[in-house]
Motif scaffolding. Structure first.
Motif, PDB file in Angstrom:
ATOM      1  N   ASN A  53      42.313  39.290  41.520  1.00 52.72           N
ATOM      2  CA  ASN A  53      41.797  39.772  40.186  1.00 52.72           C
ATOM      3  C   ASN A  53      42.957  39.867  39.194  1.00 52.72           C
ATOM      4  N   SER A  56      43.390  43.150  36.077  1.00 50.16           N
ATOM      5  CA  SER A  56      42.031  43.979  36.617  1.00 50.16           C
ATOM      6  C   SER A  56      42.089  45.221  35.883  1.00 50.16           C
ATOM      7  N   ALA A  60      40.114  48.019  39.562  1.00 52.24           N
ATOM      8  CA  ALA A  60      40.677  47.234  40.858  1.00 52.24           C
ATOM      9  C   ALA A  60      39.844  46.961  41.948  1.00 52.24           C
ATOM     10  N   LYS A  61      39.718  46.078  42.566  1.00 50.39           N
ATOM     11  CA  LYS A  61      38.553  45.419  43.450  1.00 50.39           C
ATOM     12  C   LYS A  61      39.233  45.626  44.899  1.00 50.39           C
ATOM     13  N   TRP A  64      40.884  42.922  47.240  1.00 49.00           N
ATOM     14  CA  TRP A  64      41.438  42.059  46.321  1.00 49.00           C
ATOM     15  C   TRP A  64      42.894  42.204  46.059  1.00 49.00           C
ATOM     16  N   ASN A  66      44.863  42.858  43.151  1.00 52.35           N
ATOM     17  CA  ASN A  66      44.666  43.225  41.807  1.00 52.35           C
ATOM     18  C   ASN A  66      46.242  42.888  40.949  1.00 52.35           C
ATOM     19  N   ASP A  68      47.769  43.477  37.307  1.00 55.61           N
ATOM     20  CA  ASP A  68      47.823  43.967  35.848  1.00 55.61           C
ATOM     21  C   ASP A  68      49.025  44.768  35.737  1.00 55.61           C
ATOM     22  N   ALA A  73      47.263  48.677  39.969  1.00 54.69           N
ATOM     23  CA  ALA A  73      47.319  47.479  40.087  1.00 54.69           C
ATOM     24  C   ALA A  73      48.234  47.194  41.292  1.00 54.69           C
ATOM     25  N   ASP A  74      47.984  46.157  41.958  1.00 53.53           N
ATOM     26  CA  ASP A  74      48.828  45.774  43.231  1.00 53.53           C
ATOM     27  C   ASP A  74      50.150  45.241  42.702  1.00 53.53           C
ATOM     28  N   SER A  95      38.940  36.691  36.950  1.00 47.62           N
ATOM     29  CA  SER A  95      39.663  37.454  35.555  1.00 47.62           C
ATOM     30  C   SER A  95      38.327  37.521  34.659  1.00 47.62           C
TER      31      SER A  95
END
Length: 233
Positions: A53, A56, A60-61, A64, A66, A68, A73-74, A95
């Motif tokens: 994603n 994100s 955040a999903k 997934w 993520n 950003d 975010a990850d 996106s």
């Protein structure tokens, strides 16, 4: 003393120079965060079937990767650069309201080419961008099927934007149109389906189709003013 010095410096330099310094500071910070993000992305090396994603934000999903610049975010990455993911490693790339922040065509095309590279042969790229055609049709007084499908056949997009999204200074239709396309300088380009389809083909995608809002995938608050597409290569 420090405050007085800062005021003196601010008074001595031009607004343009001050903006350039601000931009340089932001770019240096982004370069540092991207370097850290690339190192963290090594954990995904060798994986297949990933779902990513990009841009994100705060949405955040779960399950997934993520990407950003915020802490939710990850990974934090500069998406103007090559992506630190293996080729043909992703089942899906998503996106929403990010592509318009990239300069067109160069940065946007490079990002989409990278998305094509990391997708598996049967993988899907799903994109959502602000729907500029919606505004243009209403500005010109042309029948707007997007508005009808969304259930707002009796209310034009400018009235909807004034009520739901845009700042109070947006009063005229041109002010609303400008804010939609520029977003205080954050947006670099405005898309319609024809242009987005062309760019995706140039990036290597062969099948591009417009799709409806998907409540299981997309952000509810963006359902009305977003152009959604799926693309495969």
């Amino acid at each position: 003393m420090k405050i007085g010095l800062e005021k003196a410096i601010s008074a001595a330099i031009s607004p343009g120079f001050a903006q350039a310094l601000k931009g340089l500071r932001a770019e240096l910070g982004l370069a540092y965060r991207h370097h850290r993000g690339v190192k963290r992305a090594a954990r995904y090396s060798g994986r297949h079937g990933c779902k990513i994603n990009f841009g994100s934000g705060l949405a955040a999903k779960p399950g997934w990767i993520n990407v950003d610049l915020n802490k939710a975010a990850d990974l934090a990455l500069d998406l103007r650069r090559p992506l630190p993911f293996d080729s043909a490693s992703c089942a899906m790339v998503y996106s929403e309201h990010f592509l318009e922040h990239l300069q067109y065509p160069g940065e946007a095309l490079q990002f989409l080419q990278e998305c094509a590279r990391i997708l598996e042969p049967e993988g899907v790229l799903s994109l959502g961008v602000p729907d500029t055609e919606w505004y243009m049709l209403d500005y010109c007084g042309v029948a707007n099927p997007s508005r009808t499908r969304a259930g707002f056949a009796e209310e034009d997009v400018f009235a909807i934007a004034k009520r739901l999204w845009h700042p109070k200074w947006c009063q005229t239709r041109m002010e609303h149109l400008h804010h939609h396309t520029r977003q205080a300088g954050e947006h670099q380009f405005a898309y319609d389906f024809e242009t987005l389809e062309k760019l995706l083909h140039e990036a290597g995608f062969t099948a591009v189709e417009r799709r409806d809002f998907d409540p299981a995938l997309d952000s509810k608050q963006r359902a009305l003013n977003t152009l959604y597409v799926n693309a495969r290569h």
